[in-house]
Design a protein around this motif. Structure first.
Motif, PDB file in Angstrom:
ATOM      1  N   ASN A 207     -54.753  -3.100 -21.705  1.00  0.00           N
ATOM      2  CA  ASN A 207     -53.679  -4.049 -21.975  1.00  0.00           C
ATOM      3  C   ASN A 207     -52.742  -4.050 -20.769  1.00  0.00           C
ATOM      4  O   ASN A 207     -52.092  -3.037 -20.476  1.00  0.00           O
ATOM      5  CB  ASN A 207     -52.928  -3.657 -23.244  1.00  0.00           C
ATOM      6  CG  ASN A 207     -51.833  -4.645 -23.593  1.00  0.00           C
ATOM      7  OD1 ASN A 207     -50.823  -4.745 -22.906  1.00  0.00           O
ATOM      8  ND2 ASN A 207     -52.033  -5.378 -24.677  1.00  0.00           N
ATOM      9  N   VAL A 208     -52.690  -5.177 -20.063  1.00  0.00           N
ATOM     10  CA  VAL A 208     -51.957  -5.242 -18.801  1.00  0.00           C
ATOM     11  C   VAL A 208     -50.486  -4.908 -18.995  1.00  0.00           C
ATOM     12  O   VAL A 208     -49.905  -4.097 -18.254  1.00  0.00           O
ATOM     13  CB  VAL A 208     -52.122  -6.629 -18.146  1.00  0.00           C
ATOM     14  CG1 VAL A 208     -51.252  -6.739 -16.894  1.00  0.00           C
ATOM     15  CG2 VAL A 208     -53.588  -6.880 -17.792  1.00  0.00           C
ATOM     16  N   ALA A 209     -49.846  -5.503 -19.993  1.00  0.00           N
ATOM     17  CA  ALA A 209     -48.408  -5.274 -20.208  1.00  0.00           C
ATOM     18  C   ALA A 209     -48.127  -3.810 -20.524  1.00  0.00           C
ATOM     19  O   ALA A 209     -47.173  -3.215 -19.993  1.00  0.00           O
ATOM     20  CB  ALA A 209     -47.895  -6.172 -21.330  1.00  0.00           C
ATOM     21  N   ASP A 210     -48.956  -3.201 -21.376  1.00  0.00           N
ATOM     22  CA  ASP A 210     -48.732  -1.797 -21.738  1.00  0.00           C
ATOM     23  C   ASP A 210     -48.844  -0.890 -20.516  1.00  0.00           C
ATOM     24  O   ASP A 210     -48.037   0.039 -20.342  1.00  0.00           O
ATOM     25  CB  ASP A 210     -49.747  -1.357 -22.797  1.00  0.00           C
ATOM     26  CG  ASP A 210     -49.474  -1.970 -24.165  1.00  0.00           C
ATOM     27  OD1 ASP A 210     -48.386  -2.540 -24.350  1.00  0.00           O
ATOM     28  OD2 ASP A 210     -50.373  -1.872 -25.033  1.00  0.00           O
ATOM     29  N   VAL A 211     -49.843  -1.127 -19.685  1.00  0.00           N
ATOM     30  CA  VAL A 211     -50.031  -0.294 -18.503  1.00  0.00           C
ATOM     31  C   VAL A 211     -48.858  -0.459 -17.533  1.00  0.00           C
ATOM     32  O   VAL A 211     -48.365   0.521 -16.961  1.00  0.00           O
ATOM     33  CB  VAL A 211     -51.365  -0.620 -17.803  1.00  0.00           C
ATOM     34  CG1 VAL A 211     -51.512   0.193 -16.522  1.00  0.00           C
ATOM     35  CG2 VAL A 211     -52.543  -0.338 -18.725  1.00  0.00           C
ATOM     36  N   ILE A 237     -44.877 -11.439 -19.743  1.00  0.00           N
ATOM     37  CA  ILE A 237     -43.466 -11.546 -20.141  1.00  0.00           C
ATOM     38  C   ILE A 237     -42.918 -10.227 -20.681  1.00  0.00           C
ATOM     39  O   ILE A 237     -41.821  -9.794 -20.275  1.00  0.00           O
ATOM     40  CB  ILE A 237     -43.292 -12.698 -21.148  1.00  0.00           C
ATOM     41  CG1 ILE A 237     -43.614 -14.031 -20.456  1.00  0.00           C
ATOM     42  CG2 ILE A 237     -41.865 -12.715 -21.714  1.00  0.00           C
ATOM     43  CD1 ILE A 237     -43.656 -15.232 -21.375  1.00  0.00           C
ATOM     44  N   PRO A 238     -43.637  -9.504 -21.558  1.00  0.00           N
ATOM     45  CA  PRO A 238     -43.095  -8.218 -22.025  1.00  0.00           C
ATOM     46  C   PRO A 238     -42.979  -7.176 -20.918  1.00  0.00           C
ATOM     47  O   PRO A 238     -42.237  -6.193 -21.074  1.00  0.00           O
ATOM     48  CB  PRO A 238     -44.121  -7.766 -23.079  1.00  0.00           C
ATOM     49  CG  PRO A 238     -44.875  -8.992 -23.453  1.00  0.00           C
ATOM     50  CD  PRO A 238     -44.901  -9.840 -22.226  1.00  0.00           C
ATOM     51  N   ASP A 245     -38.310 -11.200 -11.260  1.00  0.00           N
ATOM     52  CA  ASP A 245     -38.815 -12.476 -10.742  1.00  0.00           C
ATOM     53  C   ASP A 245     -40.258 -12.656 -11.156  1.00  0.00           C
ATOM     54  O   ASP A 245     -41.106 -11.788 -10.890  1.00  0.00           O
ATOM     55  CB  ASP A 245     -38.731 -12.515  -9.211  1.00  0.00           C
ATOM     56  CG  ASP A 245     -37.360 -12.927  -8.719  1.00  0.00           C
ATOM     57  OD1 ASP A 245     -37.092 -14.136  -8.692  1.00  0.00           O
ATOM     58  OD2 ASP A 245     -36.566 -12.032  -8.381  1.00  0.00           O
ATOM     59  N   LEU A 246     -40.556 -13.800 -11.782  1.00  0.00           N
ATOM     60  CA  LEU A 246     -41.916 -14.144 -12.192  1.00  0.00           C
ATOM     61  C   LEU A 246     -42.299 -15.447 -11.507  1.00  0.00           C
ATOM     62  O   LEU A 246     -41.695 -16.491 -11.747  1.00  0.00           O
ATOM     63  CB  LEU A 246     -41.991 -14.285 -13.709  1.00  0.00           C
ATOM     64  CG  LEU A 246     -43.310 -14.741 -14.349  1.00  0.00           C
ATOM     65  CD1 LEU A 246     -44.480 -13.899 -13.870  1.00  0.00           C
ATOM     66  CD2 LEU A 246     -43.198 -14.685 -15.870  1.00  0.00           C
ATOM     67  N   THR A 256     -44.961 -20.965 -23.800  1.00  0.00           N
ATOM     68  CA  THR A 256     -44.331 -19.802 -23.180  1.00  0.00           C
ATOM     69  C   THR A 256     -43.154 -19.315 -24.031  1.00  0.00           C
ATOM     70  O   THR A 256     -42.430 -20.118 -24.621  1.00  0.00           O
ATOM     71  CB  THR A 256     -43.849 -20.164 -21.766  1.00  0.00           C
ATOM     72  OG1 THR A 256     -44.976 -20.421 -20.939  1.00  0.00           O
ATOM     73  CG2 THR A 256     -43.033 -19.034 -21.140  1.00  0.00           C
ATOM     74  N   ASP A 257     -42.970 -18.004 -24.066  1.00  0.00           N
ATOM     75  CA  ASP A 257     -41.851 -17.411 -24.811  1.00  0.00           C
ATOM     76  C   ASP A 257     -40.577 -17.526 -23.974  1.00  0.00           C
ATOM     77  O   ASP A 257     -40.123 -16.565 -23.354  1.00  0.00           O
ATOM     78  CB  ASP A 257     -42.169 -15.949 -25.137  1.00  0.00           C
ATOM     79  CG  ASP A 257     -41.098 -15.282 -25.992  1.00  0.00           C
ATOM     80  OD1 ASP A 257     -40.090 -15.940 -26.312  1.00  0.00           O
ATOM     81  OD2 ASP A 257     -41.268 -14.091 -26.315  1.00  0.00           O
TER      82      ASP A 257
END
Length: 344
Positions: A207-211, A237-238, A245-246, A256-257
């Motif tokens: 999981n990309v966000a968790d890592v 986003i998380p 910056d995104l 999108t959130d």
């Protein structure tokens, strides 16, 4: 001269290998290039399939990226001389020269706006030089012009083994940042580690966000560079730091959130390196040439590499487009011209 010409939008069969008249006129702000190699980019396949970006452009020559020799120069051109070896990103979208010729680099010769052209790094061959401009400019504008990346920051870069991604990793490391990226295989993981990636995530199994949150002690990354879009964009986003910056090279998903991004005060940016060409801006073209000049120094100092995955003769442009559209390419594909001279 030999060219790859398109007369309409469509699949790879619209790419026609044929003869065309060699351009014989340079306006005051143009240069005639003997094109030795042309980089093949995903945007080439999209323009071929969906149509050109300028009106009344067919028949047209595709190809944004090129490298070759200056054959002649316009009266107002001061930074280039006949015989210079150069590289650039200009053409392939449906532009026409001052004389009305289609401008693209899937051809043995091209007339190009001089503002976009920089001297080729002396350490690079023409194949590697031709593979470089679009990905260099895209990565540079995203990281530095949009995200304002600083030394010590933690940055995430999607698809680190891809054309833009493998350049972005190196530029971020040169700026003193810590870099995380995604790959799909152990082979690609080894590749991005050699480029300097500090954290490699297999997006198929992790999981990309968790890592990313674990890597940043729950704070999130300072900068994220999205080159994939869709669900991959939303999953970042998380993992964004407050006031981070995104940056994306793609349109933001409609679902999108936005609320979370606003609460986090994340600065959103989109980058499209084609804008100077689409708006025919000399000033912005000079900025692109300036990026290429700085990167030429990095190349010659052995601080930067661009990986060429495959070279093909010009007449195999259909095969090149098929390979790009299949995806999962590491590095770049390049079309070669004047191959008899290159082998001599």
């Amino acid at each position: 001269m030999k060219t790859i010409m398109v007369n309409k939008a469509g699949d790879v069969d619209v790419l026609q290998y044929q003869d065309a008249d060699m351009p014989n006129h340079c306006a005051d702000d143009e240069v005639l290039i003997k094109v030795m190699a042309a980089g093949v980019n995903p945007v080439d396949t999209k323009v071929r399939a969906n149509g050109l970006m300028f009106d009344d452009a067919y028949p047209a020559i595709l190809g944004c990226d090129g490298a070759g020799f200056v054959e002649s120069i316009g009266a107002d051109v001061e930074h280039l001389q006949v015989g210079d070896a150069v590289y650039y990103c200009y053409g392939g979208l449906g532009q026409k020269s001052d004389a009305g010729d289609s401008v693209g680099n899937y051809a043995e010769y091209a007339v190009v706006r001089a503002a976009y052209v920089a001297l080729k790094p002396t350490s690079l061959d023409f194949d590697t030089a031709a593979a470089s401009p679009l990905v260099l400019i895209t990565a540079w504008e995203a990281l530095f012009d949009r995200a304002r990346l600083q030394s010590g920051q933690k940055v995430f870069i999607h698809a680190g083994a891809g054309g833009v991604g493998h350049v972005a990793i190196q530029l971020a490391k040169l700026a003193g940042a810590e870099v995380a990226t995604t790959v799909s295989s152990a082979e690609k993981a080894n590749f991005v580690k050699e480029l300097g990636a500090d954290l490699v995530i297999n997006y198929k199994t992790q999981n990309v966000a968790d890592v990313l949150l674990d890597w940043t002690d729950g704070l999130g990354v300072d900068v994220a560079f999205d080159t994939v879009g869709g669900e991959a964009f939303k999953q970042l986003i998380p993992a964004m730091r407050l006031y981070g910056d995104l940056v994306s090279i793609l349109q933001f998903p409609e679902d999108t959130d936005w609320k979370t991004l606003r609460v986090k005060n994340v600065r959103l940016s989109q980058t499209l390196m084609l804008t100077p060409m689409l708006k025919e801006s000399v000033e912005l073209g000079e900025h692109h040439a300036g990026i290429l000049e700085q990167c030429a120094q990095f190349f010659d100092e052995k601080k930067l590499v661009v990986y060429v995955d495959e070279t093909l003769p010009l007449q195999d442009a259909k095969l090149a487009h098929e390979k790009i559209e299949q995806g999962h390419q590491s590095g770049k594909i390049v079309l070669q011209m004047h191959m008899d001279e290159m082998e001599a």
